[in-house]
Design an enzyme around this catalytic site. Structure first.
Site, mmCIF file in Angstrom:
data_model
loop_
_atom_site.group_PDB
_atom_site.id
_atom_site.type_symbol
_atom_site.label_atom_id
_atom_site.label_comp_id
_atom_site.label_asym_id
_atom_site.label_seq_id
_atom_site.Cartn_x
_atom_site.Cartn_y
_atom_site.Cartn_z
ATOM 1 N N CYS A 338 8.503 58.172 37.195
ATOM 2 C CA CYS A 338 8.837 57.329 36.033
ATOM 3 C C CYS A 338 7.675 57.282 35.039
ATOM 4 O O CYS A 338 6.514 57.179 35.435
ATOM 5 C CB CYS A 338 9.186 55.915 36.503
ATOM 6 S SG CYS A 338 9.575 54.777 35.162
ATOM 7 N N CYS A 340 7.341 54.900 32.641
ATOM 8 C CA CYS A 340 7.281 53.595 31.967
ATOM 9 C C CYS A 340 5.878 52.984 32.061
ATOM 10 O O CYS A 340 5.035 53.417 32.833
ATOM 11 C CB CYS A 340 8.330 52.633 32.550
ATOM 12 S SG CYS A 340 7.812 51.743 34.030
ATOM 13 N N CYS A 343 4.941 51.697 35.625
ATOM 14 C CA CYS A 343 4.584 52.744 36.581
ATOM 15 C C CYS A 343 3.270 53.434 36.212
ATOM 16 O O CYS A 343 2.572 53.960 37.073
ATOM 17 C CB CYS A 343 5.729 53.753 36.699
ATOM 18 S SG CYS A 343 7.156 53.036 37.546
ATOM 19 N N HIS A 369 10.390 48.299 33.847
ATOM 20 C CA HIS A 369 10.715 49.490 34.643
ATOM 21 C C HIS A 369 12.232 49.710 34.723
ATOM 22 O O HIS A 369 12.715 50.817 34.476
ATOM 23 C CB HIS A 369 10.134 49.397 36.059
ATOM 24 C CG HIS A 369 10.671 50.474 36.945
ATOM 25 N ND1 HIS A 369 10.202 51.768 36.901
ATOM 26 C CD2 HIS A 369 11.706 50.464 37.825
ATOM 27 C CE1 HIS A 369 10.919 52.516 37.730
ATOM 28 N NE2 HIS A 369 11.838 51.747 38.308
#
Ligand SMILES: [Zn+2]
Length: 409
Positions: A338, A340, A343, A369
């Site tokens: 991920c 984002c 993360c 997230h």
């Protein structure tokens, strides 16, 4: 070029399924479909700043007519410049009609039913609308098709939804038919009431879990719309007497997944292809992928934000319960694939700690997230469609999909 403020164009239809990528043009900019719409119930997507939503690719948000009508009031929002200005979001906003909440929040909760609590129902349904009490202060209110449209016009949303009676599940054929009759009348009334062509109006298809009733409802809505269109004089009036999109309602109300999928596929096929199709309140990532395959263009759901606050986080191929003890010392991000903000900067152990300590930041990081996951998933689906790779995308998705929650024993 069309002179209509709203138009929908299919950009890339899939050759082997009903899936399509499209473009919904609105006065506040184009929306590329399939699209996921984060839900901002009380004029905010919980725990999220609008600039963060924009930066993670949200194209349109959903606002809630029932809640905003009760608090702080649609007239106050109008006085302060409309919902876009009030919540600092300049891209499109879709508002629901309030019908779903008027009905569902007026009924005693399941726990109360189980405990044998008798509470005076908050709802009185009449032919021309619904009387309900505010759950905040008990005050009495009335909402029908006219009030719903007036509230949505005052909020200034770009896409308004028709006031309907969302049939509960399970419901007998007779119950569904009574509720359908009401929805049909209310939705067609909305076409006569609406005033502004810069706001689109979507119809909502009902009919419970009965395919013949869904077919009948769809036919009657289009018949009614064509009747009202035939009486229109000016171009402006013609525009106002039509629906600009079609939603599928009455699904994701507790029915098993297989029924949700088959009813979605059946109902979507009844809606002419040139309308944007919106499946209301759906759902889990696998539901969305399945519905895109059936030709659905628009989705909304509270799941990414609500689940985040409970520690249920979506990862490529499944989901994990980050509050589980297994993640106490886990230094990895929620999802290693991920991109984002959460993360990039935080571990499962930290997010778990925040949620266990009921820290506000836990809800924020989890919501960032999960919303990123949903928005990114639907963007990937759209790009796959635009690149004629939908078949490959689906195979990749289902190859890793696991419906169980991690960690598994
Ligand atoms: Zn992430």
């Amino acid at each position: 070029m069309t002179s209509n403020p709203f138009s929908f164009e299919i950009v890339s239809p899939d050759s082997e399924s009903s899936a399509r990528a499209g473009r919904l043009s609105t006065p506040r900019g184009d929306i590329r479909t399939p699209v996921f719409m984060p839900v901002g119930t009380h004029g905010t997507v919980k725990a999220m700043r609008t600039e963060d939503l924009a930066s993670m690719g949200a194209q349109i948000l959903l606002g809630n007519t029932y809640h905003l009508y009760l608090r702080p009031g649609h007239l106050l929002i109008k006085e302060l410049g409309g919902l876009h200005k009030f919540m600092n979001w300049q891209k499109p906003i879709l508002t629901d009609s309030g019908g779903f909440q008027v009905f569902s929040l007026g009924q005693p909760g399941q726990n109360e039913v189980r405990q044998g609590v008798t509470r005076k129902p908050l709802v009185k349904i009449a032919d021309h609308g619904v009387e309900f009490r505010s759950p905040w202060d008990g005050s009495k209110h009335w909402m029908g098709p006219q009030e719903s449209i007036q509230v949505q016009e005052a909020l200034g949303s770009d896409i308004m939804m028709s006031f309907d009676d969302c049939t509960p599940y399970p419901a007998s054929r007779e119950q569904v038919m009574v509720s359908m009759k009401r929805s049909l009348r209310w939705e067609l009334e909305g076409l006569q009431i609406r005033q502004h062509s810069h706001q689109a109006l979507f119809a909502i298809m009902q009919g419970g879990m009965y395919t013949d009733l869904r077919a009948q409802f769809t036919e009657q809505i289009f018949e009614g719309m064509h009747d009202s269109l035939a009486k229109a004089q000016s171009d402006e009036e013609k525009y106002l007497r039509q629906f600009q999109g079609i939603a599928i309602g009455g699904l994701s109300v507790g029915e098993p997944s297989e029924l949700l999928y088959s009813m979605t596929e059946f109902t979507a096929a009844l809606i002419p292809a040139h309308y944007p199709r919106y499946l209301m309140g759906v759902g889990y990532p696998e539901d969305i992928i399945t519905a895109i395959d059936s030709g659905i263009d628009m989705f909304d759901c509270v799941l990414p934000t609500r689940s985040a606050r409970n520690g249920l986080l979506f990862v490529w191929g499944g989901k994990l319960q980050v509050k589980h003890a297994a993640y106490k010392k886990d230094p990895r991000p929620i999802d290693e694939t991920c991109a984002c903000y959460t993360c990039a900067h935080y571990s499962r152990a930290y997010v778990r700690h925040l949620l266990m300590s009921r820290e506000i930041l836990g809800a924020i990081l989890g919501s960032i997230h999960n919303l990123h996951y949903y928005l990114h998933l639907v963007t990937r689906a759209r790009l796959a469609l635009e690149n004629n790779e939908w078949g490959r995308f689906k195979r990749e998705y289902w190859a890793v999909h696991n419906s169980r929650v991690l960690p598994q024993k």
